[in-house]
Design a protein around this motif. Structure first.
Motif: not given
Length: 201
Positions: A112-137
């Motif tokens: 995001v420091y390089f391109k504002y465009l990445y702001l829209a997807i910057a949180f997506v990987p960690h949110l997916c990791l959180f949901l994956y943790g919920i799925q696997l308990k």
């Protein structure tokens, strides 16, 4: 653009002792080589068939792409791919510590420091990791994901605070016209290679 590329270019200029143009060439050259290496690692982590990896490296690594037309695009893509590699390494190895998730958060924030465009997807990987943790308990995955989100939020807050103190605005987007433009569907975009969009060659 955010100030990330300017800061990185200043460092390369200071250490290389060259003029600004050659410093930009050095920076982009190293970044492009690093993108090829990181992309190669990511393909192995995703268990892509081995016969496909050389073809992908030739296409994505040695053919010019429109989405890398700007200088800031190159380190931005490198940062985001690096973050993905770090998260994949954390998930694929039981020995990796949770701090690698924090390094991934730094990489996503640097994008995001390089391109504002990445702001829209910057949180997506960690949110997916959180949901994956919920799925696997698995509490450890959820905890690591929340820490990564906190680090990402912290560094992005520092960026926008700096921009606000420096320019009076937390962010600035170049004004463009709004509306519906169907002709843009036949132009080159990042998601679909132009060879599949423009058949008039």
């Amino acid at each position: 653009w955010p100030p990330g590329y300017s800061w990185l270019l200043w460092l390369v200029h200071a250490f290389s002792g060259t003029d600004w143009l050659h410093a930009a060439y050095l920076l982009n050259g190293f970044a492009l080589c690093a993108i090829v290496i990181v992309f190669w690692i990511l393909l192995f982590q995703l268990n892509v068939p081995r016969w496909f990896i050389p073809l992908a490296m030739i296409y994505f690594g040695f053919i010019p792409h429109a989405f890398l037309s700007s200088y800031a695009d190159i380190p931005g893509l490198l940062s985001y791919l690096t973050g993905l590699c770090l998260l994949m390494r954390y998930l694929r190895s039981e020995k990796e510590k949770a701090w690698i998730v924090l390094l991934a958060a730094l990489a996503f924030s640097f994008a995001v420091y390089f391109k504002y465009l990445y702001l829209a997807i910057a949180f997506v990987p960690h949110l997916c990791l959180f949901l994956y943790g919920i799925q696997l308990k698995r509490k450890d995955l959820r905890k690591s994901a929340l820490k990564g989100i906190a680090v990402l939020f912290l560094f992005l807050s520092i960026l926008f605070l700096y921009l606000y103190l420096y320019s009076g605005k937390a962010y600035y987007f170049y004004p463009t016209g709004t509306g519906f433009y169907p002709e843009q569907l036949i132009r080159k975009i990042t998601a679909i290679p132009a060879s599949f969009m423009n058949l008039n060659f």
